[in-house]
Scaffold this motif. Structure first.
Motif, mmCIF file in Angstrom:
data_model
loop_
_atom_site.group_PDB
_atom_site.id
_atom_site.type_symbol
_atom_site.label_atom_id
_atom_site.label_comp_id
_atom_site.label_asym_id
_atom_site.label_seq_id
_atom_site.Cartn_x
_atom_site.Cartn_y
_atom_site.Cartn_z
ATOM 1 N N THR A 141 51.251 53.588 39.924
ATOM 2 C CA THR A 141 52.489 54.101 39.341
ATOM 3 C C THR A 141 52.928 55.339 40.094
ATOM 4 O O THR A 141 52.135 56.277 40.285
ATOM 5 C CB THR A 141 52.284 54.441 37.857
ATOM 6 O OG1 THR A 141 51.866 53.266 37.154
ATOM 7 C CG2 THR A 141 53.577 54.973 37.246
ATOM 8 N N GLU B 226 57.702 54.362 38.526
ATOM 9 C CA GLU B 226 57.822 52.993 39.037
ATOM 10 C C GLU B 226 56.454 52.450 39.453
ATOM 11 O O GLU B 226 55.644 53.145 40.076
ATOM 12 C CB GLU B 226 58.758 52.975 40.250
ATOM 13 C CG GLU B 226 58.819 51.643 40.970
ATOM 14 C CD GLU B 226 59.458 51.758 42.348
ATOM 15 O OE1 GLU B 226 59.601 50.724 43.021
ATOM 16 O OE2 GLU B 226 59.782 52.894 42.751
ATOM 17 N N GLU B 227 56.193 51.189 39.098
ATOM 18 C CA GLU B 227 54.969 50.544 39.570
ATOM 19 C C GLU B 227 55.211 49.987 40.965
ATOM 20 O O GLU B 227 56.275 49.446 41.245
ATOM 21 C CB GLU B 227 54.555 49.412 38.627
ATOM 22 C CG GLU B 227 53.229 48.770 39.026
ATOM 23 C CD GLU B 227 52.815 47.642 38.100
ATOM 24 O OE1 GLU B 227 51.984 47.912 37.212
ATOM 25 O OE2 GLU B 227 53.313 46.509 38.272
ATOM 26 N N ARG C 30 47.805 47.799 42.239
ATOM 27 C CA ARG C 30 49.095 48.380 41.875
ATOM 28 C C ARG C 30 48.868 49.843 41.500
ATOM 29 O O ARG C 30 47.773 50.255 41.145
ATOM 30 C CB ARG C 30 49.725 47.644 40.678
ATOM 31 C CG ARG C 30 49.933 46.157 40.875
ATOM 32 C CD ARG C 30 51.033 45.879 41.883
ATOM 33 N NE ARG C 30 51.338 44.449 41.962
ATOM 34 C CZ ARG C 30 50.680 43.581 42.712
ATOM 35 N NH1 ARG C 30 49.656 43.989 43.447
ATOM 36 N NH2 ARG C 30 51.021 42.299 42.731
#
Length: 285
Positions: free
Chosen positions: A94, A100-101, A92
């Motif tokens: 950002t 927003e991730e 993941r």
């Protein structure tokens, strides 16, 4: 291992014709300069990779993956793709603009990396002097949809011709810009740390040893081969002489590399693939 398995492409493919060119080392660097211009993709790399600490290790791993997809058996290519999908699924990052991730394996990001890679490979080979018809270029892009499927993309959503690649670039260009991370990455790509054994002359007091000068020449050529719109994003480097100089440099480099012994120009995966192809031809004949 199935000696009759010629992999995803095989000796009659445009893919093998293109990737038989050792000058594609320049294309790999060119694709990284391009990829850095996508802020979201760049954030994904910066937040999930130790490329600064292990630049050459990452380069070797990437080259091994590409070589496996191009020259490995079908099973080897599919296994490599499966490992990459599993790795990406855990990652993941950002978004630097929105906070927003997001997932690293979002189709838009995978598509950007795929297109910049394959476009860099085929355009660099052509500008280096490899004779390719427009139909062969389209054939290469179409064949490379098989590689796109390995990373999790739907082949139908991947550009499969030169015209579709041009349309894709036009559509994505509003998202591209020079960010601080892009600038830092470009600087790092241009002057990465040289392995200590190669940098020995510099350690002995010689400013910028031969390996450093050689790499700077390759990096400058890779930059010069970028599309004009990408060069403009890198600060107006797209002077009229840049493309011509890059073309001359990459053609000269191709001639130099072509003169090297085969076992220097071809890696183990490529040699093994050609041996399988020769056995298959002999058996079929």
């Amino acid at each position: 291992m199935d000696t009759d398995d010629l992999g995803l492409f095989g000796p009659g493919s445009v893919t093998w014709k293109v990737h038989d060119e050792p000058v594609l080392i320049v294309a790999g660097l060119r694709s990284l300069y391009l990829q850095a211009l996508h802020p979201r993709a760049m954030a994904g790399v910066a937040q999930n990779s130790n490329y600064r600490a292990d630049a050459w290790g990452r380069l070797v791993r990437t080259a091994t993956y590409v070589g496996t997809v191009i020259y490995g058996t079908t099973a080897e290519a599919e296994a490599a793709g499966r490992r990459l999908r599993i790795l990406h699924a855990r990652m993941r990052a950002t978004d630097p603009a929105t906070g927003e991730e997001f997932r690293i394996d979002e189709p838009d990001l995978l598509r950007w990396v795929h297109v910049t890679e394959v476009e860099s490979f085929v355009s660099t080979a052509r500008r280096a002097g490899l004779s390719l018809t427009d139909a062969e270029v389209d054939g290469y892009y179409d064949e490379q949809r098989r590689a796109a499927a390995l990373v999790g993309l739907d082949p139908a959503d991947v550009p499969g011709s030169a015209a579709e690649v041009a349309d894709y670039y036009r559509a994505v260009r509003p998202e591209l810009r020079m960010t601080r991370e892009a600038a830092e990455t470009a600087l790092f790509l241009t002057a990465p740390p040289i392995p200590w054994k190669l940098s020995l002359p510099a350690r002995l007091g010689v400013s910028l040893g031969p390996p450093r000068w050689a790499y700077l020449g390759v990096a400058g050529t890779a930059l010069g081969l970028l599309p004009p719109w990408a060069l403009r994003l890198y600060g107006g480097l797209g002077l009229p002489t840049t493309a011509l100089s890059a073309d001359l440099s990459v053609r000269a480099l191709r001639l130099v590399l072509a003169a090297l012994p085969r076992n220097w120009r071809e890696g183990p995966l490529q040699q093994a693939a050609k041996e399988r192809a020769a056995r298959f031809t002999a058996t079929a004949g």
